[in-house]
Design an enzyme around this catalytic site. Structure first.
Site, PDB file in Angstrom:
ATOM      1  N   SER A 187      -4.854 -20.980  67.988  1.00  0.00           N
ATOM      2  CA  SER A 187      -5.988 -20.227  68.538  1.00  0.00           C
ATOM      3  C   SER A 187      -5.966 -18.840  67.887  1.00  0.00           C
ATOM      4  O   SER A 187      -4.941 -18.439  67.306  1.00  0.00           O
ATOM      5  CB  SER A 187      -5.803 -20.074  70.056  1.00  0.00           C
ATOM      6  OG  SER A 187      -6.701 -19.123  70.597  1.00  0.00           O
ATOM      7  N   TYR A 222      -0.814 -18.263  77.805  1.00  0.00           N
ATOM      8  CA  TYR A 222      -1.568 -18.935  76.731  1.00  0.00           C
ATOM      9  C   TYR A 222      -1.268 -18.280  75.383  1.00  0.00           C
ATOM     10  O   TYR A 222      -1.026 -18.965  74.388  1.00  0.00           O
ATOM     11  CB  TYR A 222      -3.065 -18.862  77.044  1.00  0.00           C
ATOM     12  CG  TYR A 222      -3.950 -19.650  76.072  1.00  0.00           C
ATOM     13  CD1 TYR A 222      -4.031 -21.038  76.143  1.00  0.00           C
ATOM     14  CD2 TYR A 222      -4.721 -19.006  75.106  1.00  0.00           C
ATOM     15  CE1 TYR A 222      -4.844 -21.771  75.279  1.00  0.00           C
ATOM     16  CE2 TYR A 222      -5.543 -19.720  74.232  1.00  0.00           C
ATOM     17  CZ  TYR A 222      -5.597 -21.105  74.329  1.00  0.00           C
ATOM     18  OH  TYR A 222      -6.409 -21.818  73.464  1.00  0.00           O
TER      19      TYR A 222
HETATM   20  N1  LIG Z   1     -12.387 -23.780  73.449  1.00  0.00           N
HETATM   21  C1  LIG Z   1     -11.930 -22.669  72.914  1.00  0.00           C
HETATM   22  O1  LIG Z   1     -12.541 -21.588  73.022  1.00  0.00           O
HETATM   23  C2  LIG Z   1     -10.650 -22.691  72.102  1.00  0.00           C
HETATM   24  C3  LIG Z   1     -10.403 -21.613  71.239  1.00  0.00           C
HETATM   25  C4  LIG Z   1      -9.240 -21.621  70.472  1.00  0.00           C
HETATM   26  C5  LIG Z   1      -8.366 -22.687  70.556  1.00  0.00           C
HETATM   27  N2  LIG Z   1      -8.636 -23.721  71.407  1.00  0.00           N
HETATM   28  C6  LIG Z   1      -7.680 -24.836  71.429  1.00  0.00           C
HETATM   29  O2  LIG Z   1      -8.307 -25.978  70.888  1.00  0.00           O
HETATM   30  C7  LIG Z   1      -7.743 -27.164  71.450  1.00  0.00           C
HETATM   31  C8  LIG Z   1      -8.845 -28.074  71.955  1.00  0.00           C
HETATM   32  O3  LIG Z   1      -9.494 -27.417  73.036  1.00  0.00           O
HETATM   33  P1  LIG Z   1     -10.985 -27.722  73.511  1.00  0.00           P
HETATM   34  O4  LIG Z   1     -11.663 -26.408  73.614  1.00  0.00           O
HETATM   35  O5  LIG Z   1     -11.588 -28.815  72.725  1.00  0.00           O
HETATM   36  O6  LIG Z   1     -10.645 -28.195  75.013  1.00  0.00           O
HETATM   37  P2  LIG Z   1     -11.146 -29.418  75.898  1.00  0.00           P
HETATM   38  O7  LIG Z   1     -10.587 -29.179  77.257  1.00  0.00           O
HETATM   39  O8  LIG Z   1     -12.614 -29.608  75.768  1.00  0.00           O
HETATM   40  O9  LIG Z   1     -10.427 -30.647  75.208  1.00  0.00           O
HETATM   41  C9  LIG Z   1      -9.028 -30.792  75.248  1.00  0.00           C
HETATM   42  C10 LIG Z   1      -8.682 -32.262  75.329  1.00  0.00           C
HETATM   43  O10 LIG Z   1      -7.259 -32.359  75.379  1.00  0.00           O
HETATM   44  C11 LIG Z   1      -6.908 -33.295  76.376  1.00  0.00           C
HETATM   45  N3  LIG Z   1      -5.583 -32.970  76.904  1.00  0.00           N
HETATM   46  C12 LIG Z   1      -5.211 -31.864  77.595  1.00  0.00           C
HETATM   47  N4  LIG Z   1      -3.951 -31.960  78.004  1.00  0.00           N
HETATM   48  C13 LIG Z   1      -3.480 -33.157  77.531  1.00  0.00           C
HETATM   49  C14 LIG Z   1      -2.244 -33.812  77.610  1.00  0.00           C
HETATM   50  N5  LIG Z   1      -1.225 -33.294  78.313  1.00  0.00           N
HETATM   51  N6  LIG Z   1      -2.096 -35.006  76.975  1.00  0.00           N
HETATM   52  C15 LIG Z   1      -3.123 -35.549  76.289  1.00  0.00           C
HETATM   53  N7  LIG Z   1      -4.348 -34.984  76.213  1.00  0.00           N
HETATM   54  C16 LIG Z   1      -4.519 -33.797  76.825  1.00  0.00           C
HETATM   55  C17 LIG Z   1      -7.980 -33.155  77.449  1.00  0.00           C
HETATM   56  O11 LIG Z   1      -8.064 -34.315  78.267  1.00  0.00           O
HETATM   57  C18 LIG Z   1      -9.220 -32.918  76.606  1.00  0.00           C
HETATM   58  O12 LIG Z   1      -9.890 -34.111  76.280  1.00  0.00           O
HETATM   59  C19 LIG Z   1      -6.754 -26.692  72.494  1.00  0.00           C
HETATM   60  O13 LIG Z   1      -5.445 -26.692  71.967  1.00  0.00           O
HETATM   61  C20 LIG Z   1      -7.200 -25.278  72.790  1.00  0.00           C
HETATM   62  O14 LIG Z   1      -6.160 -24.466  73.284  1.00  0.00           O
HETATM   63  C21 LIG Z   1      -9.739 -23.741  72.167  1.00  0.00           C
END
Ligand SMILES: NC(=O)c1ccc[n+]([C@@H]2O[C@H](COP(=O)([O-])OP(=O)(O)OC[C@H]3O[C@@H](n4cnc5c(N)ncnc54)[C@H](O)[C@@H]3O)[C@@H](O)[C@H]2O)c1
Length: 274
Positions: free
Chosen positions: A157, A170
């Protein structure tokens, strides 16, 4: 028939693939010729305020990969479960004939200023965002070694390069992922495996759906406004799309980046430099 595309004939593992960025990575890789193992827990997530993904969400990802003309194997598993991950990934790799690309994307985000955070929030965040990423690499990397090379992409991130306020847990987890990518890169290099991390700014996904995260950040800013500017992107965009991040993942997965390793690649609209 030989597949055409930038990752033609390769096999990828994507965690957190039921929705959001994970789905975008899986579909983008499939459209460029890869078969994809899509893994998700498909259950409510601990400590978080937003809804979890469902099995229907994961099935929809499978459908989209198949619409792109590629094979998909779905795994319902929690990335915290090392042994289950190893055994399920081995079965899926066997079905698809090998593994070339690992995208460790599953993660959670809890907004909680330091004096509202609990031991459970810290534990859940580190267990999923750090241990889960390590488990994913450990489950997948032996198959890349067997293949004679590959690409591992860890989704960190902007918070893995610059502090994101109101979420010490986080930020700590995502800095750990940044370090983990570089450390794995050093040791996997001898097997021609590249390891890079990706650092998005805010992305519109299931994580941000419903406005819960934004509302929690708003409340935290009200109580302590000084760090609020740390969220400001350099470019005049509030958020980026999941597909924008998938473009970076595709580049790192493809042979176009064959000499790129131990890179922390931003898709951050400049936020980490601002
Ligand atoms: N959305 C943002 O603004 C953002 C920004 C920077 C980084 N990220 C990172 O990007 C990645 C994806 O996030 P996103 O925004 O698509 O979130 P999201 O919540 O839409 O999707 C995350 C997916 O991961 C799955 N998941 C969570 N915990 C799990 C586990 N223990 N085992 C298996 N699956 C699991 C969830 O069921 C979900 O389908 C994450 O690592 C998040 O920290 C997100």
């Amino acid at each position: 028939m030989a597949a055409a595309g930038r990752v033609a004939g390769k096999v990828a593992l994507v965690t957190g693939a039921a929705r959001g960025m994970g789905r975008a990575h899986a579909v983008r890789l499939a459209k460029e010729g890869a078969d994809v193992i899509v893994l998700d827990v498909c259950a409510p997530l601990p400590s978080v305020a937003y809804p979890g993904a469902s099995r229907d969400d994961l099935h929809e990802t499978v459908r989209l990969v198949e619409v792109a003309g590629r094979r998909a194997v779905a795994i319902v598993a929690d990335v915290r479960d090392h042994d289950l991950l190893c055994s399920e990934v081995a079965v899926a790799v066997d079905r698809l004939g090998g593994l070339d690309i690992i995208v460790a994307n599953a993660g959670i985000c809890v907004v909680a200023p330091w004096d509202r955070a609990t031991p459970e929030i810290l534990k859940d965040t580190l267990d999923i965002n750090v241990v889960g990423v390590w488990n994913t690499v450990m489950a997948g990397a032996p198959h890349l070694v067997a293949r004679g090379g590959g690409s591992v992409i860890l989704i960190s991130s902007a918070a893995g390069l610059k502090v994101q306020p109101y979420m010490v847990h986080y930020t700590a987890s995502k800095f750990a992922v940044t370090g983990m990518a570089k450390a794995f890169a050093v040791e996997l290099a001898k097997d021609s495996i590249r390891v890079n991390s990706v650092h998005p700014t805010g992305v519109e996904t299931g994580m941000s759906a419903g406005g819960g995260l934004q509302a929690a950040i708003g409340a935290a800013i009200e109580a302590d406004p000084r760090p609020a500017g740390m969220f400001t992107n350099m470019l005049p965009v509030e958020r980026v799309a999941a597909e924008d991040v998938a473009d970076a993942v595709l580049f790192l997965a493809s042979d176009e980046s064959k000499h790129v390793t131990a890179l922390a690649m931003t898709v951050d609209a400049g936020v980490t430099q601002y």
